[in-house]
Scaffold this motif. Structure first.
Motif, mmCIF file in Angstrom:
data_model
loop_
_atom_site.group_PDB
_atom_site.id
_atom_site.type_symbol
_atom_site.label_atom_id
_atom_site.label_comp_id
_atom_site.label_asym_id
_atom_site.label_seq_id
_atom_site.Cartn_x
_atom_site.Cartn_y
_atom_site.Cartn_z
ATOM 1 N N UNK A 1 0.846 -1.188 0.000
ATOM 2 C CA UNK A 1 0.000 0.000 0.000
ATOM 3 C C UNK A 1 0.883 1.240 0.000
ATOM 4 N N UNK A 2 0.577 2.203 -0.874
ATOM 5 C CA UNK A 2 1.387 3.409 -1.001
ATOM 6 C C UNK A 2 0.847 4.512 -0.095
ATOM 7 N N UNK A 3 1.751 5.355 0.367
ATOM 8 C CA UNK A 3 1.352 6.512 1.164
ATOM 9 C C UNK A 3 2.375 7.621 0.964
ATOM 10 N N UNK A 4 1.997 8.898 1.259
ATOM 11 C CA UNK A 4 2.873 10.040 0.971
ATOM 12 C C UNK A 4 4.159 9.995 1.788
ATOM 13 N N UNK A 5 5.234 10.505 1.182
ATOM 14 C CA UNK A 5 6.537 10.510 1.847
ATOM 15 C C UNK A 5 6.606 11.564 2.941
ATOM 16 N N UNK A 6 5.868 12.663 2.799
ATOM 17 C CA UNK A 6 5.813 13.696 3.847
ATOM 18 C C UNK A 6 4.503 14.465 3.697
ATOM 19 N N UNK A 7 4.074 15.203 4.732
ATOM 20 C CA UNK A 7 2.722 15.772 4.746
ATOM 21 C C UNK A 7 2.356 16.637 3.545
ATOM 22 N N UNK A 8 3.304 17.425 3.030
ATOM 23 C CA UNK A 8 2.962 18.273 1.890
ATOM 24 C C UNK A 8 2.540 17.445 0.689
ATOM 25 N N UNK A 9 3.124 16.263 0.532
ATOM 26 C CA UNK A 9 2.733 15.364 -0.561
ATOM 27 C C UNK A 9 1.283 14.919 -0.382
ATOM 28 N N UNK A 10 0.885 14.685 0.851
ATOM 29 C CA UNK A 10 -0.485 14.215 1.096
ATOM 30 C C UNK A 10 -1.518 15.272 0.729
ATOM 31 N N UNK A 11 -1.178 16.554 0.905
ATOM 32 C CA UNK A 11 -2.119 17.619 0.557
ATOM 33 C C UNK A 11 -2.349 17.695 -0.943
ATOM 34 N N UNK A 12 -1.388 17.238 -1.723
ATOM 35 C CA UNK A 12 -1.527 17.242 -3.176
ATOM 36 C C UNK A 12 -1.625 15.809 -3.724
ATOM 37 N N UNK A 13 -2.033 14.891 -2.881
ATOM 38 C CA UNK A 13 -2.085 13.471 -3.239
ATOM 39 C C UNK A 13 -3.001 13.222 -4.431
ATOM 40 N N UNK A 14 -4.112 13.948 -4.496
ATOM 41 C CA UNK A 14 -5.076 13.725 -5.579
ATOM 42 C C UNK A 14 -4.524 14.143 -6.933
ATOM 43 N N UNK A 15 -3.487 14.987 -6.940
ATOM 44 C CA UNK A 15 -2.963 15.476 -8.207
ATOM 45 C C UNK A 15 -1.920 14.582 -8.831
ATOM 46 N N UNK A 16 -1.591 13.450 -8.178
ATOM 47 C CA UNK A 16 -0.511 12.609 -8.690
ATOM 48 C C UNK A 16 -0.898 11.887 -9.977
ATOM 49 N N UNK A 17 -2.204 11.768 -10.257
ATOM 50 C CA UNK A 17 -2.655 11.017 -11.428
ATOM 51 C C UNK A 17 -2.777 11.901 -12.663
ATOM 52 N N UNK A 18 -2.355 13.151 -12.569
ATOM 53 C CA UNK A 18 -2.376 14.005 -13.751
ATOM 54 C C UNK A 18 -3.517 14.988 -13.792
ATOM 55 N N UNK A 19 -3.953 15.500 -12.643
ATOM 56 C CA UNK A 19 -4.992 16.518 -12.606
ATOM 57 C C UNK A 19 -4.457 17.791 -13.262
ATOM 58 N N UNK A 20 -5.294 18.486 -13.984
ATOM 59 C CA UNK A 20 -4.879 19.689 -14.712
ATOM 60 C C UNK A 20 -4.297 20.736 -13.762
ATOM 61 N N UNK A 21 -3.191 21.354 -14.207
ATOM 62 C CA UNK A 21 -2.579 22.421 -13.414
ATOM 63 C C UNK A 21 -3.490 23.635 -13.294
ATOM 64 N N UNK A 22 -4.389 23.805 -14.252
ATOM 65 C CA UNK A 22 -5.320 24.929 -14.178
ATOM 66 C C UNK A 22 -6.320 24.765 -13.032
ATOM 67 N N UNK A 23 -6.447 23.555 -12.521
ATOM 68 C CA UNK A 23 -7.279 23.327 -11.339
ATOM 69 C C UNK A 23 -6.446 23.445 -10.066
ATOM 70 N N UNK A 24 -5.249 22.875 -10.082
ATOM 71 C CA UNK A 24 -4.409 22.860 -8.881
ATOM 72 C C UNK A 24 -3.863 24.251 -8.558
ATOM 73 N N UNK A 25 -3.405 24.981 -9.589
ATOM 74 C CA UNK A 25 -2.742 26.265 -9.353
ATOM 75 C C UNK A 25 -3.626 27.278 -8.629
ATOM 76 N N UNK A 26 -4.889 27.505 -9.043
ATOM 77 C CA UNK A 26 -5.726 28.455 -8.285
ATOM 78 C C UNK A 26 -5.904 28.053 -6.824
ATOM 79 N N UNK A 27 -6.027 26.750 -6.565
ATOM 80 C CA UNK A 27 -6.180 26.302 -5.181
ATOM 81 C C UNK A 27 -4.914 26.601 -4.369
ATOM 82 N N UNK A 28 -3.749 26.397 -4.986
ATOM 83 C CA UNK A 28 -2.485 26.696 -4.301
ATOM 84 C C UNK A 28 -2.386 28.182 -4.001
ATOM 85 N N UNK A 29 -2.710 29.018 -4.993
ATOM 86 C CA UNK A 29 -2.578 30.467 -4.811
ATOM 87 C C UNK A 29 -3.558 30.988 -3.761
ATOM 88 N N UNK A 30 -4.734 30.407 -3.700
ATOM 89 C CA UNK A 30 -5.692 30.820 -2.667
ATOM 90 C C UNK A 30 -5.208 30.404 -1.279
#
Length: 595
Positions: free
Chosen positions: A36-65
């Motif tokens: 079973x896989x799990x994040x190497x450190x907490x910051x990875x877990x916050x972006x865990x859903x983006x590992x499968x190739x989620x569009x940067x146009x979705x991730x970037x606004x969330x990061x900036x907010x």
């Protein structure tokens, strides 16, 4: 009935993380015994859903907010000089520059009432202050009334001033970081998911948030222009790189920390691997033209009877006094020359001495045991210059001989640490300059490995720790602990976690790659223990009456020692990578000979 035309729509391909290789940022997934896989450190877990190739146009606004929320939360606390008359601190200095630039002719900007926060930053800061002062006056002219507004602390003014930092950062610094990381990570072969993780780590850098949004400054404008210059270099647009870097120098003179490396790199690309005289001429002309445009309003504003009358009431700037020729005050050239000499005098305050306040650099550390004020100021200036040049010599030579963008961040880190440790008149906030390129290393190939994360994280936490005495004076203790510990938690660093220093195999590798060396672990743990111990002692044990600054001095000594180690690590990494380039060049030459 005609057959239906084939659809032009192509379903989005799912991006998979490529096979992990030594040094790759993709080793961010750990595995347990049951696969079973799990994040190497907490910051990875916050972006865990983006590992499968989620569009940067979705991730970037969330990061900036998200990063914007923490910036604004810090800005709700105290600031430099709040209810501390008569000078009121950096907040009042910035507000006062808006006041004088919108009310006074440009010829008086650098000579008006110098005893009360006289303007002492380069012209682009003055133009920036003028713009913000004009906009602020639309809301309430009383905030910037000439002379009568000094020391004003109205809550609405605080909101406006905090907003100017926020907006300036989101217009310059954050777009520069985002575009640079996209180009840099592609060049380094780093996956988009890893790039997003590095982006959050960089934008959540605690020292930058606490100084600009807490203490109150506009450092990110200058830093953003530097990053824009680096982005232009990656794109092969050397002339734009010159323009952006001149802008950084024109906003804050501290950008000189980077100047030797930028000069060496731009000179190097004109000579290696081939001599390009036309490129050298173009870079020289564009750089001079950028400086000319930057200073043109100041110099043109110094011509005329009103400017002449204002200058006649002022003593000659030291630079003019040092000239062997007597200045002809009736000549039209006198005004611009006077203005230029006065700007240089204000921007480079050599008369203030080797250091003004306690800062974690070599001179303050040496002064603790051997008083340097017994020596003449001129001698100290020469020694400081010599030590600074010696510290930046190797990185400057390396980047000149190997003008590769991949070496720029390490070379900039080395030079900035050298300036911070040995140059003249260093302020504690100047630690932001070496921390910026060092933190950008998180986006490089292997930047999120434990080794690099340990060194970059340790340097950042040590840097913000040395800022604590300054932040404490501004009543920013709670934001300091919250933002610093949050960043340490996200990066799995002490004192919140020991994960970065613990050996674990990744899910894609049977062996551990790029682990911190045992000596690194011992040294870092010693510094973390010292920082934690210092906080406990400073909080609960009053210093002796005969040595009221004892804990601050101890902070300086620990910080200076750590920054020296950070300099050596960056220098070692730079030399190692440059040698690897030499080996690749030799191997390529040998291969061509055989062919």
């Amino acid at each position: 009935m005609a057959p239906p035309t084939p659809s032009s729509h192509r379903p989005r391909k799912k991006h998979k993380l490529p096979g992990s290789v030594p040094g790759s940022n993709n080793s961010l997934i750990l595995s347990s015994g049951n696969e079973k896989s799990f994040p190497a450190f907490p910051l990875v877990s916050f972006l865990w859903a983006g590992r499968a190739g989620v569009s940067q146009w979705l991730i970037l606004p969330l990061i900036l907010m998200a990063v914007g929320l923490f910036r604004w939360a810090v800005s709700l606390w105290g600031y430099s000089g709040f209810q501390v008359p008569p000078m009121h601190g950096d907040f009042e200095a910035q507000r006062h520059w808006m006041e004088l630039t919108i009310h006074l002719p440009i010829s008086k900007w650098y000579i008006y009432d110098l005893q009360y926060w006289g303007l002492d930053y380069p012209p682009l800061t003055a133009y920036h202050s003028w713009l913000l002062g004009k906009v602020g006056s639309l809301f309430d002219p009383a905030w910037f009334a000439l002379d009568s507004s000094r020391g004003i602390e109205h809550p609405d003014l605080k909101v406006y001033m905090r907003a100017t930092v926020f907006v300036s950062e989101y217009f310059i610094y954050i777009p520069a970081i985002v575009t640079f990381l996209r180009r840099y990570t592609r060049a380094q072969g780093v996956h988009a998911w890893s790039s997003s993780i590095a982006l959050v780590a960089i934008l959540m850098q605690p020292a930058t948030i606490l100084v600009d949004h807490g203490h109150f400054q506009y450092n990110t404008v200058m830093l953003g222009l530097v990053v824009a210059s680096l982005d232009a270099i990656l794109a092969g647009r050397m002339l734009w790189a010159c323009i952006f870097f001149v802008g950084a120098l024109g906003f804050k003179q501290m950008a000189l920390y980077y100047a030797p490396i930028m000069f060496s790199f731009l000179l190097g690309v004109c000579f290696f691997p081939h001599i390009r005289i036309l490129r050298l001429i173009c870079i020289s002309v564009v750089t001079l033209a950028a400086f000319a445009v930057l200073f043109a309003p100041l110099l043109l504003g110094a011509i005329g009877e009103e400017a002449h009358a204002a200058q006649a009431s002022m003593p000659l700037p030291p630079l003019l006094e040092a000239l062997p020729l007597a200045a002809n005050q009736k000549s039209w050239v006198y005004g611009p020359v006077f203005q230029m000499a006065q700007v240089i005098h204000r921007v480079f305050p050599f008369a203030r001495g080797l250091f003004e306040d306690k800062v974690a650099n070599a001179w303050c550390a040496i002064h603790t045991f051997y008083k340097l004020n017994r020596f003449p100021a001129a001698l100290l200036q020469r020694v400081s210059l010599g030590a600074t040049l010696a510290s930046i010599f190797i990185p400057s030579v390396v980047i000149f001989r190997h003008p590769r963008p991949s070496l720029l961040l390490l070379a900039l880190s080395c030079a900035a640490w050298g300036f911070f440790l040995f140059s003249f008149q260093v302020h504690e906030k100047s630690v932001l300059l070496p921390l910026l390129p060092m933190t950008l290393l998180l986006a490089s190939d292997g930047g999120l490995s434990k080794e690099t994360r340990a060194w970059v994280g340790w340097a950042n936490l040590l840097g913000v720790w040395t800022l604590y005495p300054l932040l404490k004076r501004d009543e920013l203790r709670i934001p300091y602990f919250v933002i610093t510990l949050l960043w340490a938690y996200l990066m799995a660093l002490p004192p919140t976690s020991l994960e970065t220093y613990r050996s674990r195999p990744s899910s894609e590798q049977s062996t551990v790659a790029l682990e911190p060396h045992l000596l690194t672990k011992l040294v870092h743990m010693a510094f973390y223990a010292a920082m934690i111990g210092w906080h406990l002692v400073e909080a609960f044990v009053p210093p002796p009456a005969s040595k009221p600054d004892l804990w601050v001095v101890l902070n300086v000594l620990i910080g200076a020692a750590g920054f020296g180690l950070a300099y050596l690590w960056c220098l070692w990494k730079l030399i190692t990578q440059s040698r690897r380039i030499d080996e690749e060049i030799e191997a390529e030459a040998s291969r061509k000979k055989k062919e």
